[in-house]
Design a protein around this motif. Structure first.
Motif, mmCIF file in Angstrom:
data_model
loop_
_atom_site.group_PDB
_atom_site.id
_atom_site.type_symbol
_atom_site.label_atom_id
_atom_site.label_comp_id
_atom_site.label_asym_id
_atom_site.label_seq_id
_atom_site.Cartn_x
_atom_site.Cartn_y
_atom_site.Cartn_z
ATOM 1 N N VAL A 13 33.245 36.246 42.832
ATOM 2 C CA VAL A 13 34.306 35.945 43.797
ATOM 3 C C VAL A 13 33.694 35.223 44.988
ATOM 4 O O VAL A 13 32.714 35.690 45.574
ATOM 5 C CB VAL A 13 35.012 37.239 44.246
ATOM 6 C CG1 VAL A 13 35.970 36.953 45.393
ATOM 7 C CG2 VAL A 13 35.752 37.862 43.070
ATOM 8 N N GLN A 14 34.247 34.080 45.317
ATOM 9 C CA GLN A 14 33.782 33.323 46.473
ATOM 10 C C GLN A 14 34.594 33.705 47.707
ATOM 11 O O GLN A 14 35.825 33.664 47.691
ATOM 12 C CB GLN A 14 33.908 31.823 46.217
ATOM 13 C CG GLN A 14 33.699 30.937 47.441
ATOM 14 C CD GLN A 14 32.256 30.937 47.934
ATOM 15 O OE1 GLN A 14 31.417 31.631 47.388
ATOM 16 N NE2 GLN A 14 31.975 30.161 48.947
ATOM 17 N N ASP A 15 33.892 34.098 48.750
ATOM 18 C CA ASP A 15 34.530 34.466 50.008
ATOM 19 C C ASP A 15 34.418 33.279 50.959
ATOM 20 O O ASP A 15 33.337 32.976 51.469
ATOM 21 C CB ASP A 15 33.845 35.695 50.600
ATOM 22 C CG ASP A 15 34.511 36.172 51.896
ATOM 23 O OD1 ASP A 15 35.529 35.567 52.297
ATOM 24 O OD2 ASP A 15 34.000 37.139 52.492
ATOM 25 N N ALA A 16 35.545 32.601 51.184
ATOM 26 C CA ALA A 16 35.553 31.494 52.139
ATOM 27 C C ALA A 16 35.523 32.001 53.574
ATOM 28 O O ALA A 16 35.380 31.206 54.502
ATOM 29 C CB ALA A 16 36.791 30.617 51.919
ATOM 30 N N ARG A 17 35.703 33.314 53.741
ATOM 31 C CA ARG A 17 35.648 34.021 55.036
ATOM 32 C C ARG A 17 36.844 33.740 55.928
ATOM 33 O O ARG A 17 37.125 34.491 56.847
ATOM 34 C CB ARG A 17 34.347 33.706 55.781
ATOM 35 C CG ARG A 17 33.110 34.208 55.064
ATOM 36 C CD ARG A 17 31.896 34.127 55.932
ATOM 37 N NE ARG A 17 31.583 32.746 56.276
ATOM 38 C CZ ARG A 17 30.599 32.397 57.083
ATOM 39 N NH1 ARG A 17 29.866 33.325 57.648
ATOM 40 N NH2 ARG A 17 30.344 31.131 57.339
ATOM 41 N N ILE A 18 37.552 32.658 55.637
ATOM 42 C CA ILE A 18 38.707 32.269 56.442
ATOM 43 C C ILE A 18 39.793 31.789 55.487
ATOM 44 O O ILE A 18 39.512 31.265 54.410
ATOM 45 C CB ILE A 18 38.329 31.148 57.433
ATOM 46 C CG1 ILE A 18 37.217 31.635 58.377
ATOM 47 C CG2 ILE A 18 39.520 30.703 58.258
ATOM 48 C CD1 ILE A 18 36.617 30.547 59.211
ATOM 49 N N ARG A 28 41.895 33.593 51.250
ATOM 50 C CA ARG A 28 40.501 33.710 51.688
ATOM 51 C C ARG A 28 39.528 33.683 50.511
ATOM 52 O O ARG A 28 38.431 33.151 50.623
ATOM 53 C CB ARG A 28 40.318 35.003 52.485
ATOM 54 C CG ARG A 28 38.876 35.307 52.830
ATOM 55 C CD ARG A 28 38.739 36.530 53.710
ATOM 56 N NE ARG A 28 37.343 36.961 53.810
ATOM 57 C CZ ARG A 28 36.901 37.926 54.597
ATOM 58 N NH1 ARG A 28 37.750 38.585 55.373
ATOM 59 N NH2 ARG A 28 35.617 38.260 54.618
ATOM 60 N N PHE A 29 39.900 34.282 49.366
ATOM 61 C CA PHE A 29 38.996 34.417 48.227
ATOM 62 C C PHE A 29 39.475 33.556 47.065
ATOM 63 O O PHE A 29 40.689 33.334 46.894
ATOM 64 C CB PHE A 29 38.911 35.877 47.763
ATOM 65 C CG PHE A 29 38.396 36.825 48.811
ATOM 66 C CD1 PHE A 29 37.036 37.033 48.972
ATOM 67 C CD2 PHE A 29 39.278 37.497 49.649
ATOM 68 C CE1 PHE A 29 36.566 37.915 49.935
ATOM 69 C CE2 PHE A 29 38.812 38.372 50.608
ATOM 70 C CZ PHE A 29 37.446 38.585 50.756
ATOM 71 N N VAL A 30 38.528 33.122 46.233
ATOM 72 C CA VAL A 30 38.862 32.312 45.065
ATOM 73 C C VAL A 30 37.891 32.663 43.937
ATOM 74 O O VAL A 30 36.772 33.131 44.176
ATOM 75 C CB VAL A 30 38.792 30.798 45.389
ATOM 76 C CG1 VAL A 30 37.357 30.359 45.641
ATOM 77 C CG2 VAL A 30 39.452 29.962 44.298
ATOM 78 N N GLN A 31 38.325 32.457 42.710
ATOM 79 C CA GLN A 31 37.509 32.734 41.531
ATOM 80 C C GLN A 31 37.925 31.776 40.419
ATOM 81 O O GLN A 31 39.085 31.369 40.341
ATOM 82 C CB GLN A 31 37.707 34.184 41.079
ATOM 83 C CG GLN A 31 36.819 34.638 39.929
ATOM 84 C CD GLN A 31 37.137 36.062 39.494
ATOM 85 O OE1 GLN A 31 38.270 36.520 39.609
ATOM 86 N NE2 GLN A 31 36.137 36.775 38.986
ATOM 87 N N TRP A 32 36.955 31.402 39.560
ATOM 88 C CA TRP A 32 37.290 30.551 38.422
ATOM 89 C C TRP A 32 36.886 31.232 37.119
ATOM 90 O O TRP A 32 36.024 32.105 37.096
ATOM 91 C CB TRP A 32 36.658 29.165 38.520
ATOM 92 C CG TRP A 32 35.157 29.107 38.655
ATOM 93 C CD1 TRP A 32 34.446 29.017 39.801
ATOM 94 C CD2 TRP A 32 34.196 29.135 37.589
ATOM 95 N NE1 TRP A 32 33.100 28.994 39.532
ATOM 96 C CE2 TRP A 32 32.914 29.051 38.185
ATOM 97 C CE3 TRP A 32 34.283 29.214 36.211
ATOM 98 C CZ2 TRP A 32 31.738 29.047 37.438
ATOM 99 C CZ3 TRP A 32 33.113 29.218 35.454
ATOM 100 C CH2 TRP A 32 31.859 29.128 36.073
ATOM 101 N N ARG A 33 37.541 30.808 36.061
ATOM 102 C CA ARG A 33 37.258 31.319 34.713
ATOM 103 C C ARG A 33 37.198 30.145 33.761
ATOM 104 O O ARG A 33 37.956 29.174 33.900
ATOM 105 C CB ARG A 33 38.356 32.290 34.280
ATOM 106 C CG ARG A 33 38.331 32.623 32.787
ATOM 107 C CD ARG A 33 39.646 33.233 32.329
ATOM 108 N NE ARG A 33 39.701 34.659 32.574
ATOM 109 C CZ ARG A 33 40.742 35.422 32.233
ATOM 110 N NH1 ARG A 33 41.814 34.877 31.686
ATOM 111 N NH2 ARG A 33 40.726 36.711 32.479
ATOM 112 N N VAL A 34 36.288 30.221 32.789
ATOM 113 C CA VAL A 34 36.224 29.188 31.763
ATOM 114 C C VAL A 34 36.268 29.869 30.395
ATOM 115 O O VAL A 34 35.657 30.923 30.190
ATOM 116 C CB VAL A 34 34.951 28.323 31.917
ATOM 117 C CG1 VAL A 34 33.694 29.146 31.735
ATOM 118 C CG2 VAL A 34 34.971 27.167 30.923
ATOM 119 N N ILE A 35 37.037 29.287 29.482
ATOM 120 C CA ILE A 35 37.104 29.744 28.099
ATOM 121 C C ILE A 35 36.435 28.679 27.242
ATOM 122 O O ILE A 35 36.844 27.508 27.256
ATOM 123 C CB ILE A 35 38.559 29.975 27.653
ATOM 124 C CG1 ILE A 35 39.189 31.091 28.498
ATOM 125 C CG2 ILE A 35 38.612 30.334 26.173
ATOM 126 C CD1 ILE A 35 40.654 31.339 28.174
#
Length: 734
Positions: A397-402, A453-460
């Motif tokens: 999980v990427q925390d952009a903090r803002i 604020r948070f983002v996540q990616w998934r790859v299949i």
């Protein structure tokens, strides 16, 4: 002239690098991907994701530990286990039965003989049992019987292997011996080492025995005649596994620090419990505390005997080595149940993670597969030589903090794959994040997920004619600008910061802008110590910016009882500044620091914050000494004077008579706390004895001693105000 243009371009380019604006979250390295979650996806040390080999659970044993496995040509697996000690027979369809249940605590190792019998070695104080299948005339499940095949009369049997002639070799402890046993069960010591334990055995293409020890981490080559030669003394204390390829390259894994280890104590076993990891002997007793199992190495010894380290880990302990159908070296590890493939150039792939703590043993399976056993939990897995039908990888999980808006996803990959993304405002994606949304990487469009604020990616990943592989994913985003914060200000009167050396632009080296960008300019954040200097005022402040924007600072001042702020200095990039105190008249002041993120934003978007210092005083004017007078009264000097200061109170006063030592002086009333203080005191005079006799003689003859002083005396006084400004005056008394 050409050099000047280059310098200018470098500076402009570096300013562009420092501009914050749109940011990019990039993941393209092994360390990046290791933070994610892989299911059916292998992670390469080069920084790529690929489909992992197909991997499935064949059998779950009631026993906690599976020490050794051996598979026959039909794919039936025999497993040596502990807690409880048993030998299981598991068919390819996953059906298992107990074929041997000894009285000893552990079945340590199992091997298949050319006669079709199963050989099992037990520990401690164990024996080698021969397990044969009874001829069955009915369709009932086959039954097996066991008998003692060989008793080495030693404490541990760690490993056993058959040679090409059907002779059985046993690696034992606690006397560090290798036994050789004929087909009829007659055996004797084949090789005696000076180590406590011979842990593992294998053979090279020439029929030599290759053995690894515990204690000094030695790897032996032993001829069929029993002549031993140490090939390598590993940096680790225990050799846990061996494998030899068709070319004669020897691969060995080692673990544990080389420390004092009492002979006869058991070496490290792959029984590392949950929290904290605790190695155990076969009897369940903990090993001595001086055994450190943290981390493992894998070594390669070439046919000419030259060794080198291929792979190392601080976290994983290698318990088993083998080769897959493609000839890759495969390592089974704990205590996270990982399986790696390791190339001879040191590259590796994190292939799989079993649902157990340790991958403890391997055995070849039909059709190019590899059976894998585990401990904590005792399971049998099958690793295929073909890839999974589908692999899923979820990033960390990427925390952009803002709070941020998401832009395009840049993907560098090939083959058959799909990319998804989701966002949320809590760090746990399971707590009401947005659903996974497919990213169309063929179109130049932004992610269709909510700003958060948070983002996540998934790859299949799926199979393709050219193997599917993902090398890099980058997500662009723009964080909402948040004003910087000035946390604190400290003002120190009578101090300054030393001037740091600056690099002259005339000394700048030209930089080519091909594939290598110019170096990024950064500010030194380490604190600079101020030095004492009465002519200066030093100010230091702390500030931060949630956007990590570059900040620029301005300093304003305002005198006591004044209304407007006046600019003292602007455009400051550092968090400290000193200035001459003479720039400000004597008086009380307050400073204000204004922080701006303007270097990273357009004028319309730039934000500021400010903070005021506590009140401080500047006083560069010394006090004045007035009405200094002194008269001689016998052997004393009676002195009076007035000390006054226009701004601060008189701090202290001193006097000296006839160049004598300075003496502390109290004002009338004793407390020195006003801008004007009166002093009235008597100072003892130091008159030579001869002068006193002359004075007495004159007195007998009626001389006017009171009208004529004994001598001339000099009184010097000096006064300090609260800012250590000094005033000095003298008076000559007759």
């Amino acid at each position: 002239m050409r050099k000047v243009r280059t310098v200018f371009f470098v500076l402009i380019f570096c300013e562009l690098l420092l501009a914050q604006g749109t940011r990019t979250w990039n993941e393209s390295s092994y360390e990046d991907f290791e933070r994610g979650t892989a299911k059916g996806v292998a992670i390469s040390s080069k920084g790529s994701l690929k489909l992992a080999p197909a991997f499935k659970v064949v059998y779950t044993s009631p026993s906690t530990f599976i020490w050794s496995i051996a598979a026959d040509k039909d794919g039936t697996v025999y497993a040596a286990t502990g807690a409880p000690a048993r030998v299981y027979r598991i068919t390819p369809d996953g059906k298992g039965v107990v074929i041997f249940e000894p009285r000893e605590l552990q079945v340590q190792v199992v091997a298949l003989g050319s006669d079709g019998a199963v050989y099992a070695a037990t520990s401690p104080d164990g024996k080698v049992y021969k397990i044969t299948r009874n001829r069955a005339t009915t369709g009932a499940a086959p039954e097996f019987s066991a008998e003692v095949f060989f008793d080495p009369k030693t404490k541990y049997i760690w490993d056993m292997k058959f040679d090409s002639d059907g002779r059985l070799y046993l690696a034992t402890g606690d006397r560090g011996e290798i036994y050789r046993v004929d087909k009829n069960g007659q055996g004797s010591v084949f090789f005696k080492s000076d180590e406590a334990h011979i842990r593992v055995l294998t053979f090279d293409p020439k029929g030599n025995v290759i053995a690894g020890s515990d204690g000094s981490g030695l790897i032996y080559r032993i001829t069929p005649a029993g002549e031993g030669f140490v090939l390598y003394s590993a940096p680790k204390k225990e050799i846990t596994s061996l494998a030899v390829d068709a070319s004669g390259n020897i691969f060995a894994s080692g673990t544990g620090e080389k420390r004092a280890f009492s002979p006869g104590s058991a070496p490290a076993l792959p029984i590392v419990g949950p929290n904290p990891p605790q190695p155990q002997t076969p009897g369940g007793l903990a090993l001595p505390a001086n055994v450190n199992l943290a981390g493992s190495d894998v070594y390669m010894i070439a046919p000419d005997g030259s060794p080198r380290k291929l792979w190392s880990s601080h976290d994983d302990i290698v318990y088993a080595l083998t080769f897959d159908a493609a000839g890759r070296l495969i390592a089974g590890t704990g205590n996270k149940g990982r399986i790696y493939s390791i190339a001879t150039n040191g590259d590796f792939e994190d292939l799989l993670k079993g649902s157990a703590n340790q991958i403890s043993a391997f055995s070849k399976a039909p059709n190019g597969g590899v059976y894998c056993s585990s401990s904590n939990l005792g399971k049998i897995f099958l690793m295929s030589d073909s890839p999974e039908a589908e692999g899923v990888f979820e990033s960390d999980v990427q925390d952009a903090r803002i709070f941020s808006r998401w832009g395009r996803a840049e993907v560098r990959a090939r083959g058959n794959y799909e990319v998804f993304a989701r966002s949320g405002n809590v760090d746990n994606p399971d707590r009401n994040w947005s659903p996974w949304t497919r990213v169309d990487v063929t179109k130049d469009s932004r992610l269709e997920i909510p700003a958060a604020r948070f983002v996540q990616w998934r790859v299949i990943l799926k199979p393709a004619s050219a193997p599917t592989q993902l090398d890099e994913i980058a997500i662009n985003y723009l964080s909402k600008n948040v004003a910087p914060v000035v946390d604190d200000i400290a003002v120190q009167v009578g101090a300054r910061f030393p001037t740091l050396p600056h690099i002259s632009t005339t000394d700048t080296v030209s930089i080519g802008f091909g594939s290598t960008p110019p170096p990024q300019i950064t500010h030194i954040e380490s604190p600079i110590s101020a030095v004492r200097d009465r002519a200066y005022v030093a100010v230091r402040w702390a500030a931060h910016d949630e956007n990590d924007d570059d900040l620029v600072y301005s300093i304003y001042y305002r005198g006591e009882n004044e209304h407007d702020w006046k600019l003292l200095k602007s455009g400051i990039a550092d968090k400290s500044y000193s200035f001459e105190s003479s720039l400000l008249p004597d008086g009380a002041y307050v400073l204000k620091i204004v922080a701006s993120d303007a270097p990273s934003h357009t004028p319309e978007d730039a934000l500021t914050d400010e903070k005021e210092s506590t009140r401080f005083e500047i006083d560069n004017t010394p006090p004045r000494i007035q009405n200094l007078a002194a008269r001689i009264e016998g052997q004393q000097l009676h002195v009076t004077f007035l000390a006054t200061d226009d701004f601060s109170a008189i701090q202290r006063a001193e006097y000296s008579v006839d160049a004598g030592e300075w003496q502390y002086l109290e004002p009338v009333g004793q407390i020195s706390d006003a801008r004007t203080e009166n002093y009235d005191f008597n100072a003892l005079l130091s008159i030579p004895p001869q002068a006193l006799e002359d004075h007495a003689e004159k007195a007998k003859h009626g001389s006017r001693t009171n009208a004529a002083p004994l001598s001339e005396h000099v009184i010097v006084v000096r006064v300090y105000d609260r800012h250590d400004n000094e005033a000095t005056a003298k008076y000559i008394a007759h």
